[in-house]
Design a protein around this motif. Structure first.
Motif, PDB file in Angstrom:
ATOM      1  N   LEU A 101      46.413  52.014  70.533  1.00  0.00           N
ATOM      2  CA  LEU A 101      47.719  52.254  71.141  1.00  0.00           C
ATOM      3  C   LEU A 101      47.629  53.268  72.272  1.00  0.00           C
ATOM      4  CD1 LEU A 101      49.891  52.440  67.920  1.00  0.00           C
ATOM      5  CD2 LEU A 101      49.578  50.494  69.447  1.00  0.00           C
ATOM      6  N   SER A 102      46.832  54.300  72.060  1.00  0.00           N
ATOM      7  CA  SER A 102      46.737  55.373  73.045  1.00  0.00           C
ATOM      8  C   SER A 102      45.721  55.094  74.147  1.00  0.00           C
ATOM      9  CB  SER A 102      46.381  56.693  72.349  1.00  0.00           C
ATOM     10  OG  SER A 102      45.096  56.593  71.764  1.00  0.00           O
ATOM     11  N   GLY A 103      44.882  54.087  73.954  1.00  0.00           N
ATOM     12  CA  GLY A 103      43.863  53.769  74.951  1.00  0.00           C
ATOM     13  C   GLY A 103      42.646  54.668  74.857  1.00  0.00           C
ATOM     14  N   ARG A 104      42.516  55.386  73.757  1.00  0.00           N
ATOM     15  CA  ARG A 104      41.357  56.266  73.564  1.00  0.00           C
ATOM     16  C   ARG A 104      40.117  55.452  73.240  1.00  0.00           C
ATOM     17  NH1 ARG A 104      44.345  60.819  69.955  1.00  0.00           N
ATOM     18  NH2 ARG A 104      45.392  61.840  71.688  1.00  0.00           N
ATOM     19  N   ARG A 105      39.016  56.151  73.247  1.00  0.00           N
ATOM     20  CA  ARG A 105      37.737  55.504  72.943  1.00  0.00           C
ATOM     21  C   ARG A 105      37.646  55.142  71.461  1.00  0.00           C
ATOM     22  NH1 ARG A 105      34.504  55.933  77.269  1.00  0.00           N
ATOM     23  NH2 ARG A 105      35.030  57.521  78.799  1.00  0.00           N
ATOM     24  N   SER A 106      36.975  54.052  71.203  1.00  0.00           N
ATOM     25  CA  SER A 106      36.763  53.594  69.837  1.00  0.00           C
ATOM     26  C   SER A 106      35.776  54.515  69.127  1.00  0.00           C
ATOM     27  CB  SER A 106      36.214  52.175  69.869  1.00  0.00           C
ATOM     28  OG  SER A 106      35.854  51.756  68.587  1.00  0.00           O
ATOM     29  N   ILE A 107      36.027  54.806  67.866  1.00  0.00           N
ATOM     30  CA  ILE A 107      35.080  55.621  67.113  1.00  0.00           C
ATOM     31  C   ILE A 107      34.196  54.762  66.213  1.00  0.00           C
ATOM     32  CG2 ILE A 107      36.321  57.801  67.233  1.00  0.00           C
ATOM     33  CD1 ILE A 107      37.659  57.198  64.640  1.00  0.00           C
ATOM     34  N   SER A 108      34.410  53.457  66.245  1.00  0.00           N
ATOM     35  CA  SER A 108      33.587  52.513  65.486  1.00  0.00           C
ATOM     36  C   SER A 108      33.330  51.293  66.355  1.00  0.00           C
ATOM     37  CB  SER A 108      34.300  52.075  64.205  1.00  0.00           C
ATOM     38  OG  SER A 108      34.550  53.174  63.382  1.00  0.00           O
ATOM     39  N   ALA A 109      32.324  50.534  65.966  1.00  0.00           N
ATOM     40  CA  ALA A 109      32.017  49.284  66.656  1.00  0.00           C
ATOM     41  C   ALA A 109      32.613  48.118  65.875  1.00  0.00           C
ATOM     42  CB  ALA A 109      30.504  49.114  66.779  1.00  0.00           C
ATOM     43  N   LEU A 110      32.877  47.019  66.580  1.00  0.00           N
ATOM     44  CA  LEU A 110      33.296  45.766  65.942  1.00  0.00           C
ATOM     45  C   LEU A 110      32.182  44.759  66.156  1.00  0.00           C
ATOM     46  CD1 LEU A 110      37.035  45.419  67.030  1.00  0.00           C
ATOM     47  CD2 LEU A 110      36.142  46.173  64.828  1.00  0.00           C
ATOM     48  N   ARG A 111      31.623  44.261  65.058  1.00  0.00           N
ATOM     49  CA  ARG A 111      30.511  43.319  65.115  1.00  0.00           C
ATOM     50  C   ARG A 111      30.867  42.080  64.320  1.00  0.00           C
ATOM     51  NH1 ARG A 111      25.859  46.274  63.419  1.00  0.00           N
ATOM     52  NH2 ARG A 111      25.893  47.078  65.528  1.00  0.00           N
ATOM     53  N   LEU A 118      38.486  33.793  66.939  1.00  0.00           N
ATOM     54  CA  LEU A 118      39.528  34.808  66.909  1.00  0.00           C
ATOM     55  C   LEU A 118      40.453  34.662  68.107  1.00  0.00           C
ATOM     56  CD1 LEU A 118      38.358  36.950  69.179  1.00  0.00           C
ATOM     57  CD2 LEU A 118      37.039  37.771  67.258  1.00  0.00           C
ATOM     58  N   ILE A 119      41.558  35.372  68.007  1.00  0.00           N
ATOM     59  CA  ILE A 119      42.508  35.459  69.107  1.00  0.00           C
ATOM     60  C   ILE A 119      42.356  36.845  69.699  1.00  0.00           C
ATOM     61  CG2 ILE A 119      44.951  35.409  69.778  1.00  0.00           C
ATOM     62  CD1 ILE A 119      45.327  33.776  67.046  1.00  0.00           C
ATOM     63  N   GLU A 120      42.103  36.906  70.988  1.00  0.00           N
ATOM     64  CA  GLU A 120      41.990  38.188  71.681  1.00  0.00           C
ATOM     65  C   GLU A 120      43.268  38.433  72.468  1.00  0.00           C
ATOM     66  OE1 GLU A 120      39.079  40.678  74.690  1.00  0.00           O
ATOM     67  OE2 GLU A 120      38.790  38.520  74.499  1.00  0.00           O
ATOM     68  N   ILE A 121      43.868  39.586  72.255  1.00  0.00           N
ATOM     69  CA  ILE A 121      45.094  39.952  72.955  1.00  0.00           C
ATOM     70  C   ILE A 121      44.843  41.269  73.676  1.00  0.00           C
ATOM     71  CG2 ILE A 121      47.566  40.452  72.732  1.00  0.00           C
ATOM     72  CD1 ILE A 121      47.485  38.882  70.063  1.00  0.00           C
ATOM     73  N   GLU A 122      45.156  41.308  74.950  1.00  0.00           N
ATOM     74  CA  GLU A 122      44.959  42.535  75.744  1.00  0.00           C
ATOM     75  C   GLU A 122      45.859  43.651  75.228  1.00  0.00           C
ATOM     76  OE1 GLU A 122      43.755  42.756  79.423  1.00  0.00           O
ATOM     77  OE2 GLU A 122      42.656  40.865  79.273  1.00  0.00           O
ATOM     78  N   ARG A 123      45.388  44.863  75.353  1.00  0.00           N
ATOM     79  CA  ARG A 123      46.122  46.036  74.865  1.00  0.00           C
ATOM     80  C   ARG A 123      47.544  46.080  75.410  1.00  0.00           C
ATOM     81  NH1 ARG A 123      46.844  50.939  77.180  1.00  0.00           N
ATOM     82  NH2 ARG A 123      47.487  52.574  75.749  1.00  0.00           N
ATOM     83  N   LYS A 124      47.732  45.854  76.689  1.00  0.00           N
ATOM     84  CA  LYS A 124      49.074  45.915  77.289  1.00  0.00           C
ATOM     85  C   LYS A 124      50.007  44.869  76.674  1.00  0.00           C
ATOM     86  CE  LYS A 124      48.089  42.974  81.294  1.00  0.00           C
ATOM     87  NZ  LYS A 124      48.749  41.809  80.764  1.00  0.00           N
ATOM     88  N   ASP A 125      49.459  43.709  76.321  1.00  0.00           N
ATOM     89  CA  ASP A 125      50.276  42.657  75.726  1.00  0.00           C
ATOM     90  C   ASP A 125      50.651  42.974  74.281  1.00  0.00           C
ATOM     91  OD1 ASP A 125      50.267  41.129  78.085  1.00  0.00           O
ATOM     92  OD2 ASP A 125      48.327  40.256  77.554  1.00  0.00           O
ATOM     93  N   ILE A 126      49.730  43.591  73.528  1.00  0.00           N
ATOM     94  CA  ILE A 126      50.064  43.943  72.146  1.00  0.00           C
ATOM     95  C   ILE A 126      51.073  45.087  72.130  1.00  0.00           C
ATOM     96  CG2 ILE A 126      48.300  45.640  71.487  1.00  0.00           C
ATOM     97  CD1 ILE A 126      49.324  42.585  69.440  1.00  0.00           C
ATOM     98  N   LEU A 127      50.977  45.999  73.096  1.00  0.00           N
ATOM     99  CA  LEU A 127      51.964  47.079  73.189  1.00  0.00           C
ATOM    100  C   LEU A 127      53.359  46.507  73.456  1.00  0.00           C
ATOM    101  CD1 LEU A 127      49.981  49.777  75.221  1.00  0.00           C
ATOM    102  CD2 LEU A 127      50.536  49.805  72.784  1.00  0.00           C
ATOM    103  N   GLY A 128      53.442  45.525  74.337  1.00  0.00           N
ATOM    104  CA  GLY A 128      54.724  44.872  74.610  1.00  0.00           C
ATOM    105  C   GLY A 128      55.253  44.124  73.398  1.00  0.00           C
ATOM    106  N   LEU A 129      54.373  43.447  72.691  1.00  0.00           N
ATOM    107  CA  LEU A 129      54.771  42.700  71.497  1.00  0.00           C
ATOM    108  C   LEU A 129      55.309  43.641  70.417  1.00  0.00           C
ATOM    109  CD1 LEU A 129      54.492  39.710  70.212  1.00  0.00           C
ATOM    110  CD2 LEU A 129      52.685  40.822  68.910  1.00  0.00           C
TER     111      LEU A 129
END
Length: 163
Positions: A101-111, A118-129
């Motif tokens: 939500l804040s746009g900060r750096r991830s503290i974990s990896a996604l593997r 999967l469905i990928e949704i851009e951060r700006k779009d999920i914030l609007g949703l």
């Protein structure tokens, strides 16, 4: 002394506010309905991911939110003894926590440990949703907050899911 009246209230123990209470796992890792996944899908794009692919590196800026439709996404955390899987998402579950939500750096990896869709949704779009879809907004925000709190409070659900 007189005996207590039969309807007398009994005092109950007041919970200690400094003692963390484990969150309901269904709130931390909710499984969405097919209809909710369809609503999210209308804001993103479907991707097929090969086994072993890293979606997000630890320390990278959080730019996407992922909903698993088939397969699995693991949250991998670096540690003194090497990496460890701290959470896994399966079909109709989603990645993300407060850093997204804040746009900060991830503290974990996604593997991705197996072929996954999967469905990928851009951060700006999920914030609007989150702002326009009350039901999904509540589910996502509750999970993001509980995931972040569980990272800061040691009660067995230590994870930091970032996408």
């Amino acid at each position: 002394t007189r005996p207590a009246a039969s309807g007398a209230a009994r005092m109950s123990a007041v919970p200690d506010p400094t003692t963390p209470t484990p969150a309901n796992p269904e709130h931390v890792f909710p499984t969405l309905t097919s209809e909710q996944v369809a609503r999210l899908a209308s804001h993103g794009r479907v991707r097929s991911i090969a086994s072993g692919e890293v979606l997000v590196e630890a320390g990278a800026r959080t730019s996407s939110f992922f909903v698993v439709t088939r397969g699995q996404v693991d949250v991998v955390s670096p540690g003194p003894g090497g990496e460890r899987v701290i959470a896994s998402f399966r079909a109709r579950q989603f990645t993300g926590e407060a850093n997204m939500l804040s746009g900060r750096r991830s503290i974990s990896a996604l593997r991705v440990p197996e072929p996954t869709e999967l469905i990928e949704i851009e951060r700006k779009d999920i914030l609007g949703l989150i702002q326009t879809d009350v039901q999904l907004g509540e589910i996502l925000m509750r999970a993001f907050i509980l995931r972040r709190v569980s990272c800061e409070v040691p009660y067995g659900l230590a994870l930091a899911v970032s996408a």
